[in-house]
Design an enzyme around this catalytic site. Structure first.
Site, PDB file in Angstrom:
ATOM      1  N   HIS A   1      -8.145  -4.718  -0.859  1.00  0.00           N
ATOM      2  CA  HIS A   1      -6.875  -4.052  -0.551  1.00  0.00           C
ATOM      3  C   HIS A   1      -6.038  -4.899   0.419  1.00  0.00           C
ATOM      4  CE1 HIS A   1      -4.395  -0.491  -0.927  1.00  0.00           C
ATOM      5  NE2 HIS A   1      -4.221  -0.456   0.384  1.00  0.00           N
TER       6      HIS A   1
ATOM      7  N   ASP B   1     -10.258  -3.977  -4.998  1.00  0.00           N
ATOM      8  CA  ASP B   1      -9.590  -2.998  -4.128  1.00  0.00           C
ATOM      9  C   ASP B   1     -10.347  -1.672  -4.182  1.00  0.00           C
ATOM     10  OD1 ASP B   1      -7.864  -1.179  -2.906  1.00  0.00           O
ATOM     11  OD2 ASP B   1      -6.077  -2.230  -3.588  1.00  0.00           O
TER      12      ASP B   1
ATOM     13  N   SER C   1       0.830  -1.200   0.000  1.00  0.00           N
ATOM     14  CA  SER C   1       0.000   0.000   0.000  1.00  0.00           C
ATOM     15  C   SER C   1       0.873   1.262   0.000  1.00  0.00           C
ATOM     16  CB  SER C   1      -0.950  -0.088   1.205  1.00  0.00           C
ATOM     17  OG  SER C   1      -1.936   0.893   1.137  1.00  0.00           O
TER      18      SER C   1
HETATM   19  C1  MLT Z   1      -1.462   6.011  -0.131  1.00  0.00           C
HETATM   20  O1  MLT Z   1      -1.886   6.982   0.456  1.00  0.00           O
HETATM   21  O2  MLT Z   1      -0.262   5.771  -0.321  1.00  0.00           O
HETATM   22  C2  MLT Z   1      -2.494   5.068  -0.667  1.00  0.00           C
HETATM   23  O3  MLT Z   1      -3.731   5.666  -0.714  1.00  0.00           O
HETATM   24  C3  MLT Z   1      -2.546   3.809   0.105  1.00  0.00           C
HETATM   25  C4  MLT Z   1      -2.894   4.040   1.537  1.00  0.00           C
HETATM   26  O4  MLT Z   1      -1.998   4.303   2.309  1.00  0.00           O
HETATM   27  O5  MLT Z   1      -4.075   3.939   1.905  1.00  0.00           O
END
Ligand code: MLT
Length: 210
Positions: free
Chosen positions: A187, A156, A106
């Protein structure tokens, strides 16, 4: 206690001689311990270097600032990716390890993608789990056949399929060897991620002898 380097981090020297080190990059709200169990399943015995993101969002560590979910402060992404690349250098000298393969989830996968696009020699490969494109317009860069595995989730709610495809194509255009697969998940991580990432890393080791 870990030595005082530029990121709070955890280092595990590993038990498998000659194994390629992994750079573990956690998701939002995680820390340097988060991905250790995953890495132990994917690449048992490999050295592990795991920094903690320095940006706090409501107390939750991240690797760069965002303006909203999926909307990144690109100036900050740029600055933080270079800062992380410097830490990798510093830690490699300190611990005497080779160029790592990133294992990011992520937000951690997103900063790994930014490092690939800004400092292509900082990483020898990357496993990007539920990653997004870190830049709307990717910088021009040459990635000399760097192997990259991107695992996206078909359901996701955070990463639109088109965005993950844009990342895969930006890396491919830059010269990376990209394997992009979409799994029937959201996700969250799944046993399928472990199985595919492990097989992919094993095949890298077979090709590159590590
Ligand atoms: C981010 O902010 O890098 C992406 O949206 C993934 C997350 O951290 O939720």
């Amino acid at each position: 206690m870990e030595p005082h380097l530029s990121f709070v981090h955890r280092f595990e020297p590993g038990t498998k001689s000659g194994a390629r080190p992994l750079l573990l990059l956690h998701g939002t709200g995680g820390n340097e311990d988060d991905l250790v169990p995953l890495a132990e399943m994917i690449a048992p015995g490999s050295p592990m270097l795991a920094p903690r993101g320095k940006v706090l969002e409501n107390g939750m560590p991240r690797f760069f600032r965002r303006l909203a979910e999926g909307v990144f402060d690109e100036e900050d992404v740029h600055r933080r990716a270079l800062e992380l690349a410097r830490f990798i250098e510093e830690a490699r000298k300190n611990y005497g390890i080779g160029v790592p393969v990133a294992l990011g989830y992520s937000n951690g996968a997103n900063i790994a993608a930014a490092v690939l696009l800004l400092r292509p020699t900082a990483l020898s490969g990357a496993v990007l789990l539920r990653s997004m494109a870190p830049f709307v317009r990717p910088p021009e860069v040459k990635l000399a056949s760097t192997p990259v595995l991107i695992l996206s989730g078909a359901r996701d709610p955070i990463v639109p399929a088109a965005n993950a495809a844009r990342l895969a194509s930006a890396l491919e255009v830059a010269g990376a060897v990209v394997d992009h697969r979409t799994l029937p998940v959201g996700h969250e991580l799944s046993p399928l991620d472990v199985k595919i990432a492990r097989g992919w890393l094993d095949s890298l080791a077979a090709v590159h002898g590590q």
